[in-house]
Design an enzyme around this catalytic site. Structure first.
Site, mmCIF file in Angstrom:
data_model
loop_
_atom_site.group_PDB
_atom_site.id
_atom_site.type_symbol
_atom_site.label_atom_id
_atom_site.label_comp_id
_atom_site.label_asym_id
_atom_site.label_seq_id
_atom_site.Cartn_x
_atom_site.Cartn_y
_atom_site.Cartn_z
ATOM 1 N N CYS A 2 2.327 -56.380 36.705
ATOM 2 C CA CYS A 2 1.090 -55.704 37.107
ATOM 3 C C CYS A 2 -0.140 -56.429 36.567
ATOM 4 C CB CYS A 2 1.086 -54.295 36.549
ATOM 5 S SG CYS A 2 2.576 -53.377 36.898
ATOM 6 N N ARG A 27 0.655 -63.085 39.637
ATOM 7 C CA ARG A 27 1.574 -62.437 38.704
ATOM 8 C C ARG A 27 2.676 -61.680 39.443
ATOM 9 N NH1 ARG A 27 -1.097 -61.247 33.505
ATOM 10 N NH2 ARG A 27 0.126 -59.365 33.383
ATOM 11 N N TRP A 73 3.489 -53.724 40.222
ATOM 12 C CA TRP A 73 4.832 -54.236 40.466
ATOM 13 C C TRP A 73 5.755 -53.091 40.095
ATOM 14 C CZ3 TRP A 73 9.184 -56.775 37.820
ATOM 15 C CH2 TRP A 73 9.792 -57.762 38.611
ATOM 16 N N ASN A 99 -0.624 -51.154 32.634
ATOM 17 C CA ASN A 99 0.488 -52.116 32.605
ATOM 18 C C ASN A 99 1.390 -51.706 31.451
ATOM 19 O OD1 ASN A 99 -0.811 -53.499 34.584
ATOM 20 N ND2 ASN A 99 -1.223 -55.343 33.371
ATOM 21 N N GLY A 100 2.693 -51.827 31.638
ATOM 22 C CA GLY A 100 3.615 -51.471 30.559
ATOM 23 C C GLY A 100 4.501 -50.316 30.983
ATOM 24 N N GLU A 481 17.312 -76.871 34.907
ATOM 25 C CA GLU A 481 15.960 -76.601 35.397
ATOM 26 C C GLU A 481 15.859 -76.888 36.908
ATOM 27 O OE1 GLU A 481 13.464 -75.083 34.654
ATOM 28 O OE2 GLU A 481 11.710 -75.980 35.565
ATOM 29 N N LYS A 485 14.853 -74.022 39.745
ATOM 30 C CA LYS A 485 13.737 -74.155 40.684
ATOM 31 C C LYS A 485 14.195 -73.843 42.110
ATOM 32 C CE LYS A 485 10.489 -74.535 38.243
ATOM 33 N NZ LYS A 485 11.120 -73.941 37.194
ATOM 34 N N GLU A 488 14.839 -70.019 42.467
ATOM 35 C CA GLU A 488 13.703 -69.102 42.421
ATOM 36 C C GLU A 488 12.715 -69.276 43.557
ATOM 37 O OE1 GLU A 488 11.473 -71.444 38.758
ATOM 38 O OE2 GLU A 488 11.190 -69.317 38.963
ATOM 39 N N HIS A 504 36.592 -78.448 34.019
ATOM 40 C CA HIS A 504 36.962 -77.178 33.371
ATOM 41 C C HIS A 504 36.738 -75.985 34.287
ATOM 42 C CE1 HIS A 504 37.643 -79.367 29.707
ATOM 43 N NE2 HIS A 504 36.479 -79.967 29.896
ATOM 44 N N LYS A 603 4.932 -63.767 37.190
ATOM 45 C CA LYS A 603 4.586 -64.916 36.357
ATOM 46 C C LYS A 603 4.780 -64.614 34.882
ATOM 47 C CE LYS A 603 3.119 -69.017 35.515
ATOM 48 N NZ LYS A 603 4.142 -70.065 35.740
#
Ligand code: F6R
Length: 608
Positions: A2, A27, A73, A99-100, A481, A485, A488, A504, A603
């Site tokens: 948010c 965000r 959000w 927010n929270g 990484e 990418k 996401e 394995h 974000k």
């Protein structure tokens, strides 16, 4: 996550608030809303993008020079108009954005309903509006303070009330809030990037603080005892252009292309080449303590965690420290035995990641020296660690982290050389690594000139359903990484593996629906990776190799090769990761994905 924006001044609030919300869009959000004091409290909300809210506002314009706005959000209750913020009390006089998470919201709601309050949403936030209504005795600040005394959980809130125009009350516990200071106007935002368009003079609220902003001034006090707090104003060194797309179609592409510059910024003024030693001003005050440490625990999440994995090899290569790298979300629940000689290094772009912050707090409680490697200046992790280093990468707006990662790795290299030079690393070795590190921006510029090549590669692999990234040692975190990418932003299945793990288990998966991306830079381990590549190739999958310029060995096995300039093995992650970022970007664009704001992601992850 948010976003909060507030304005009080002499201008019409609505355009300022909408612009603020647009700056917070990155965000991630699913609904938005705005309230102003315009001959009474007026609220307009809508589901979806800010453009939808703007359309609503065209039908029902809001005037007034004091207002609050929010991007939500969904956590408690679906993304509906009724659940969007601002929320109001029974009489529609008090508006709250939050927010929270209010942990005891269910019990509070039952209590409030029993006393006759009518709820219109399923959110935890609405309890705040009703609690403030009940606590109101003629002064909004005092009412907010009393109401917050009843709640458990995390909050960053902005509140205003009809009858008290030109006043916004802010409070924070666990969710960031920043005040922006202008001339005859003040702003509030959950993220400093939303403020730089208006002012560079900012002030971060700390946990358990309450503040009031008015056109002519502001004040901050401690929640609980009301003690006034006098805090120095900070000056943000970002330019407005830093938060614009600067002609690029997406922030992510802009941020990928900025990396030569952001790495230069990370290194600027921090290398004393004659002495083969980095100079990290933020660590100087604790250097004696650092020298006494025998062990470093690196904590972080996501891409920042992968930077930590690169650091493990760097620290082991150059220092006598033993190193553990742990996901912050796991670290915080471990029975930690932080002995005297342990330091904790928290890596975070945003400086607000809830799990990383919790890990820092736990480590501090146990007496460990806590260092931060953070991009967002003045963020909570930056303030709560004992000492630290900033990335100076400028705001990273694309949800997928790119330039922050390479700056993290560049500075972790400086840290490793610095700690090493206080131990066994020779002047010659120190100089050799630092000299080559200073060349990386230039090598990256060369690499980025080949953007079209990567775009064509993405075109060829656009139909691939599964990607398997492999690498060894320094290239292993880059494999992780690269796969992250793809997941996401392209929403395609991808996994990163240590190349040596193939036999394995994962090898059983491989069939022609798989593309393997093998990281095999020239060096001691190349041969081993080449034989893993052979094994994979024999199972029918397609293969892309990321290899050192002019090295034919990988080309003999792979279907396609992406060449990166030669450098020291320990610096290869800084080069290898960039084509992987570009590849994921190009793939996502071809699939029509919302590259800067991928679905379900935010974000800044300020909740657990
Ligand atoms: C991936 C990504 C996330 C973040 C993670 C940690 O592209 O952006 O995985 O790296 O959420 O965030 P910070 O570094 O802000 O603590």
């Amino acid at each position: 996550m948010c976003g909060i924006f507030g304005y009080v001044g002499l201008r019409s609030a609505t355009p300022v608030l909408l612009e603020g919300l647009r700056q917070l869009e990155y965000r991630g959000y699913d609904s938005a809303g705005i309230a102003t004091l315009d001959g009474g409290l007026q609220v307009v909300r809508s589901v979806g993008k800010i453009a939808a809210l703007e359309r609503r506002l065209r039908d029902r314009p809001l005037d007034g020079s004091c207002g609050i706005a929010h991007t939500r959000w969904a956590t408690h209750g679906a993304p509906t108009e009724a659940n969007a913020h601002p929320h109001t009390d029974c009489r529609g006089e008090i508006a709250v954005i939050h927010n929270g998470i209010i942990e005891n919201h269910a019990a509070l709601r039952r209590e409030l309903e029993a006393r006759g309050h009518r709820f219109r949403s399923e959110t935890d936030t609405e309890v705040l509006a009703h609690l403030i209504e009940e606590s109101y005795e003629g002064d909004l600040e005092q009412a907010v303070e009393r109401a917050l005394g009843r709640v458990r959980g995390a909050f960053g809130i902005a509140v205003m009330r009809d009858g008290e125009p030109g006043r916004i009350v802010l409070a924070r516990r666990g969710s960031p809030l920043v005040i922006g200071i202008g001339v005859n106007e003040h702003f509030a935002a959950s993220d400093v990037t939303a403020l730089v368009r208006h002012t560079r003079q900012v002030l971060h609220l700390e946990d358990d603080e309450i503040a009031v902003i008015e056109p002519g001034g502001f004040r901050i006090a401690r929640l609980g005892d009301g003690a006034e707090i006098d805090r120095e104003v900070e000056t943000v060194d970002w330019e407005v252009g830093d938060v614009d797309r600067g002609g690029y179609p997406h922030y992510m592409l802009k941020e990928i292309c900025e990396q030569p510059e952001t790495i230069r910024n990370a290194l600027r003024g921090r290398i004393v080449l004659d002495e083969g030693i980095p100079k990290l001003g933020g660590l100087e005050a604790v250097m004696d303590e650092i020298r006494r440490c025998r062990h470093v625990a690196i904590v972080s999440c996501g891409t920042s965690y992968y930077a930590g994995l690169v650091a493990r090899y760097l620290f082991e290569e150059f220092t006598d420290l033993t190193v553990e790298v742990e996901l912050a979300s796991e670290f915080r629940y471990r029975r930690l035995n932080l002995t005297d000689g342990t330091m904790v290094l928290a890596i975070s772009q945003s400086g607000e990641t809830a799990d990383t912050l919790a890990a820092v707090r736990e480590a501090k409680r146990k007496g460990a020296l806590c260092l931060g490697l953070v991009n967002a200046v003045g963020s909570t992790i930056a303030r709560e660690t004992h000492a630290g280093v900033y990335l100076h990468a400028g705001p990273e707006i694309g949800v997928a982290s790119t330039k922050a990662f390479t700056s993290q790795v560049a500075i972790l290299t400086l840290m490793a050389v610095l700690f090493g030079r206080h131990g066994r690393l020779s002047l010659h070795e120190g100089r050799r690594v630092l000299t080559e590190l200073m060349r990386i921006p230039e090598l990256l510029e060369r690499l980025l000139e080949r953007r079209d090549e990567i775009a064509a590669l993405a075109q060829r692999y656009a139909d691939c359903e599964h990607f398997l990234y492999i690498g060894r040692k320094f290239s292993y975190p880059i494999a992780l990484e690269g796969a992250l990418k793809i997941k996401e932003i392209a929403y395609v299945h991808a996994e990163g593996y240590a190349a040596g793990e193939m036999k394995h288990g994962p090898l059983a998966l491989i069939d022609p629906s798989y593309t393997c991306v093998a990281l095999c830079p020239a060096g001691d381990l190349q041969e081993k990776t080449l034989s893993n590549m052979q094994e994979l190739k024999a199972r029918g999958g397609r293969m892309i190799a990321v290899a050192t310029e002019g090295d034919g060995a990988a080309a003999a096995i792979a279907d396609d090769v992406v060449e990166v300039p030669a450098t020291l093995e320990c610096l290869s992650p800084l080069l290898e990761v960039v084509p992987l970022q570009l590849f994921a970007y190009e793939l996502a664009v071809r699939k029509g994905r919302d590259v800067d704001k991928p679905r379900n992601l935010a974000k800044s992850v300020t909740v657990e």
